[in-house]
Each structure stands twice: as structure tokens, then as C-alpha cells.
Design an enzyme around this catalytic site. Structure first.
Site, short mmCIF file in Angstrom:
data_model
loop_
_atom_site.label_atom_id
_atom_site.label_comp_id
_atom_site.label_asym_id
_atom_site.label_seq_id
_atom_site.Cartn_x
_atom_site.Cartn_y
_atom_site.Cartn_z
N TYR A 151 29.38 23.50 112.29
CA TYR A 151 30.24 24.02 111.22
C TYR A 151 30.78 22.85 110.41
O TYR A 151 31.33 21.90 110.99
CB TYR A 151 31.40 24.86 111.78
CG TYR A 151 32.29 25.35 110.66
CD1 TYR A 151 31.89 26.42 109.85
CD2 TYR A 151 33.49 24.71 110.34
CE1 TYR A 151 32.66 26.84 108.78
CE2 TYR A 151 34.27 25.12 109.28
CZ TYR A 151 33.85 26.19 108.49
OH TYR A 151 34.61 26.58 107.43
N ASP A 252 31.23 14.26 111.33
CA ASP A 252 32.29 15.15 110.87
C ASP A 252 33.32 15.29 111.99
O ASP A 252 33.13 16.07 112.92
CB ASP A 252 31.67 16.50 110.49
CG ASP A 252 32.70 17.51 110.02
OD1 ASP A 252 33.92 17.24 110.18
OD2 ASP A 252 32.31 18.58 109.52
N LYS A 281 42.01 18.10 108.71
CA LYS A 281 42.83 18.93 109.60
C LYS A 281 44.08 18.24 110.16
O LYS A 281 45.12 18.29 109.52
CB LYS A 281 41.95 19.52 110.69
CG LYS A 281 41.05 20.62 110.12
CD LYS A 281 40.43 21.52 111.16
CE LYS A 281 39.85 22.76 110.50
NZ LYS A 281 38.41 22.88 110.58
C1 LIG Z 1 37.52 23.04 109.45
C2 LIG Z 1 36.33 22.16 109.37
C3 LIG Z 1 35.77 21.79 108.13
C4 LIG Z 1 36.27 22.33 106.82
O1 LIG Z 1 37.57 21.95 106.55
P1 LIG Z 1 38.46 22.80 105.50
O2 LIG Z 1 39.72 22.00 105.37
O3 LIG Z 1 38.65 24.15 106.10
O4 LIG Z 1 37.69 22.85 104.23
C5 LIG Z 1 34.68 20.94 108.16
N1 LIG Z 1 34.18 20.47 109.31
C6 LIG Z 1 34.70 20.79 110.51
C7 LIG Z 1 34.11 20.21 111.76
C8 LIG Z 1 35.79 21.65 110.58
O5 LIG Z 1 36.29 22.00 111.78
#
Ligand SMILES: *Cc1c(COP(=O)(O)O)cnc(C)c1O
Length: 434
Positions: A151, A252, A281
């Protein structure tokens, strides 16, 4: 109560919530405030937070130091354009980020959300390849490579590297870019490693590296795409293969960064360094939306010496001072290091309690790493029923699909954690009995 009812009615009729229908929305609870690990509902219930507002609120809500960082910055300026102007909160934040990540990561782009950070990392990788491999502006490299169950966000670029089934590529077919997907790692975090587990990835990169711009992957923990936790050796070998085939590695860490997995960054479990790193986050301790993309000197150098002579991205709210000042304070709290014992304590509570659930037929798997506890069921859950049961017991947990999972704020106390875990176990047992 009548006021609450009427607000919720308006909400149902006009306010869109994540992944829901306007025609038949899932019920929402009205929150008045949150302090520490407790969420206060307008109807009087006080809930122990098991979600950290989706990985973000690691220090809990209404943290005095983060509040102070917000208020003091608010009185100076809440925003100023980043084109041609700069400010102390951004400089201080970048200094701290560069200082706490591997020394190779020297340049930092401040973006406004996780998805945008992923877009930025993909565009950086694209421009890097355009300079490095482009012949008259034409490069063979047109695809990203990743693994299933990932994701990376909901914008189109990010979605194109999310799990094709979970993010419903078919719904947007013809518009989502076709990338290269490899079967997800089959070796669990604490299982014995065998080199057979890397074969499918190795074969894919051997075959496709000429057309691959970058490999993008969540290190160790795959979050919203399936909450899977895999072996560090898998990531270590991906790093080696990327180096061997001159393919950039984008990590990521938006969900995993800042202590959640028991290491400051999840890639530290594998003792590797990415070429490009995305964080978000928990960066602001869950106060405001902010993300950052760090990259090596080599990546930045080639991005900026190519056709465009610079990196072609610049959101309006780039480097927002309010968000930067709060993030900077949040990193100070992280740097004090209390998270290490807190995350360890959460992990050992999960480990001593959750595996008993494996006795139930409806529980397929239990996965734990750091302050993450995942219970995978054999069937999809009814989120509405689960929410009601959790609220009744005074906790906030929001399952999705077959997954009931917890990632509480690091500051949760022993007794709060016990109540959270007991409630989750009770609700799953009740679910199994009906
Ligand atoms: C939540 C998340 C995103 C996206 O971040 P947003 O601030 O919701 O756009 C991308 N990569 C990972 C691994 C995430 O958990």
C-alpha cells in the site's frame, strides 16, 4: 443528545468519510476531544485508542510539548510560501531528519501527505533515469517494480504500485499505469530464512531491469495492503539486487517510520540504506499532514543535471511552518528514546496474549512486531458490528477486511493496554461464538 443526533444526520447526508458510500454510509461516532490515549465522544464514552489515528499519533493526543510548538509557531506565522523563501522550522526539521537517517541521505523534499511523498519519490526516480539512461530523452525505463499486498497511497501514481486487487486497479482500468508485481515475500519475520524465498523477485528483476525505473516497497511491514510482516533478509537481498542491476530502491516508511516496529526505521532490521526514503504519518506526531522524501547526493545530482535542470514538483503548502515546527518537536521527543522501552513493552504484551486466539477456528493468523498486533480472521468482518462492540467496551479499534489490528500510541499505560487487548480478545471470541 438531540444536537449530537442532528450533527450526525448532517454528517451522514453530506460529509464523505474514507472509503465509504454516501448512499449507505458506515455509522460514525462524534468525537469532542482527545487527551493522551483517550478519545472522548460527544455521547460521553471515553475510548482507549488502539489505532494512533492510523499510525500517526505516536505520542498521544494533546501533547503539551507539541501543543506548545503549534501555538508558538502560530503566533509567528502559520504558513509562508516556500518558493524563494525559507524558514527556521523547515531548516531545523530537515537537519533532524538528515541527522537521524543514514548519512547517504543528504537531500530532503518536504511534501504535504504520504501519497504526495510517494508521487515525489516516483518522479525523482523517473527524472534520475531520464538523465542517467536517456538517449535523446528516450529511456527504456518506464515501469516501477514492487510486490503484491503493498500500500502506498490513493493518488494515481501511488495506486499504480499498490496491490492491484486491494486497490481495485480494475475499477480504474485503462487509467492506472501497468507496473511489475512480484509475489509477496513468503518468509515471516522470525521464520528461518531460505534463499528460495528470493527466487521470484530475483527472476523478475533479472528479466525486467532494463525497463524498471525503481523498486518501491514497504520495509518489513506491509501496512494497509494486508498487514504482513516479512523477513529482513528478503529486504537485504532486494537491496543487493537493486545495486547489482542499477535500479533505484525507494523505501516507503510512511507507516513504519519513527519507532513503530521496534527500530527507528524498519529498514534498520535489514541494515540497509535506500536510495530514496519516504516518511509521513507519525512525522508530526499525528498533528498535521506533512511528509518528507530524502534521497542520496547521487539521485539529487542526476535529477538536477538533467533536461529540466531541477526537480519538477512544488506543492502550495510545501514545508508548511506550522507542520514543520510540530514535526521538529515530535522528533525531539523521539530522540529522547523512551519509545524503545514503550514499544518493547507493547510488543511483549501482544506476544503474551494474542497468540491464544489461534485456538479459535475463525483466527487464521496472529502477527506481531513492535507496537503492531495483527489478528487475521478467516472471514471478512462487519466493521459496524465490531465498532459497536469495541465502543461498548471503551476502546477504539477499527478492523478492515479480515484484519483486526492494533497500533496504539507508544505512551499507552500497562493498564490501558491490558484493557485494549482484553477487549479485542473478548470481541473476537464473541464473534467466533455467533
Ligand atoms: C498511509 C500510507 C501512505 C499514504 O499516506 P497519506 O498521508 O494517507 O496520503 C503511503 N504509504 C504507506 C506505507 C502508508 O501507510
Amino acid at each position: 443528545m438531540q444536537e449530537v443526533e442532528s450533527l450526525l444526520k448532517y454528517d451522514r447526508e453530506h460529509v464523505w468519510h474514507p472509503y465509504t458510500s454516501t448512499i449507505n454510509p458506515l455509522p460514525c461516532y462524534l468525537v469532542d476531544s482527545a487527551h493522551g490515549v483517550k478519545i472522548s465522544l460527544a455521547t460521553g464514552e471515553v475510548l482507549i485508542d488502539g489505532m494512533s489515528s492510523w499510525w500517526a499519533a505516536v505520542h498521544g493526543y494533546n501533547h503539551p510539548e507539541l501543543n506548545e510548538a503549534a501555538i508558538s509557531q502560530l503566533q509567528k506565522m502559520s504558513h509562508i510560501m516556500f518558493g524563494g523563501l525559507t524558514h527556521r522550522p523547515a531548516i531545523e526539521l530537515v537537519k533532524k531528519l538528515v541527522g537521524m537517517t543514514p548519512p547517504e541521505l543528504e537531500h530532503c523534499f518536504l511534501a504535504d501527505s504520504g501519497s504526495v511523498a510517494v508521487e515525489v519519490s516516483m518522479k525523482m526516480a523517473f527524472q534520475y533515469c531520464d538523465t542517467k539512461f536517456g538517449r535523446d530523452g528516450a529511456t527504456q525505463k518506464k515501469k516501477f517494480m514492487t510486490i503484491n499486498y503493498g500500500y502506498h497511497g490513493d493518488t494515481f501514481g501511488a495506486m499504480s504500485v499498490c496491490d492491484p486487487v486491494n486497490s481495485m486497479h480494475s475499477l480504474y482500468s485503462g487509467y492506472v499505469r501497468q507496473n511489475i508485481f512480484v509475489e509477496p515475500p513468503q518468509c515471516r519475520f522470525d521464520e528461518e530464512w531460505d534463499d528460495k524465498y528470493i527466487v521470484s523477485f530475483r527472476e523478475a528483476i533479472e528479466k525486467h531491469h532494463h525497463e524498471v525505473i525503481a523498486v518501491i516497497i514497504e520495509p518489513i511491514v506491509q501496512g494497509a495492503g494486508g498487514m504482513r510482516i516479512y523477513h529482513p533478509e528478503y529486504l537485504r537481498q532486494i537491496r543487493q539486487l537493486c545495486t547489482k542491476y542499477e535500479v533505484l530502491l525507494i523505501l516507503d516508511e510512511i507507516a513504519t517510520g519513527f519507532g513503530r516496529t521496534g527500530k527507528l526505521f524498519a529498514f534498520e532490521h535489514a541494515e540497509i540504506t535506500p536510495d530514496i526514503l519516504c516518511v509521513g504519518k507519525a512525522l508530526t506526531g499525528g498533528y498535521l499532514t506533512l511528509s518528507a522524501v530524502l534521497c542520496t547526493k547521487e539521485v539529487a545530482g542526476l535529477v538536477c543535471s538533467g533536461r529540466a535542470k531541477g526537480f519538477m514538483h512544488g506543492p502550495t503548502f510545501m514545508g508548511n511552518p506550522l507542520a514543520c515546527n510540530i514535526a521538529s518537536k515530535s522528533l525531539d521527543i523521539i530522540k529522547r528514546g523512551n519509545w524503545k522501552t514503550q514499544v518493547k513493552a507493547i510488543e511483549s504484551s501482544f506476544k503474551s496474549s494474542l497468540p491464544t486466539l489461534l485456538k479459535l477456528d475463525i483466527v487464521r493468523d496472529v502477527r506481531i512486531l513492535g507496537a503492531i498486533g495483527v489478528i487475521e480472521l478467516t472471514i471478512k468482518v462487519d466493521a459496524k458490528w465490531f465498532q459497536e462492540q469495541f465502543v461498548k467496551r471503551g476502546v477504539w479499534v477499527r478492523p478492515f477486511g479480515k484484519l483486526v489490528y492494533m497500533m496504539p500510541p507508544f505512551i499507552i499505560s500497562d493498564s490501558e493496554l491490558e484493557k485494549l487487548i482484553t477487549s479485542v480478545i473478548d470481541v473476537i471470541k464473541l464473534f467466533a461464538s455467533i
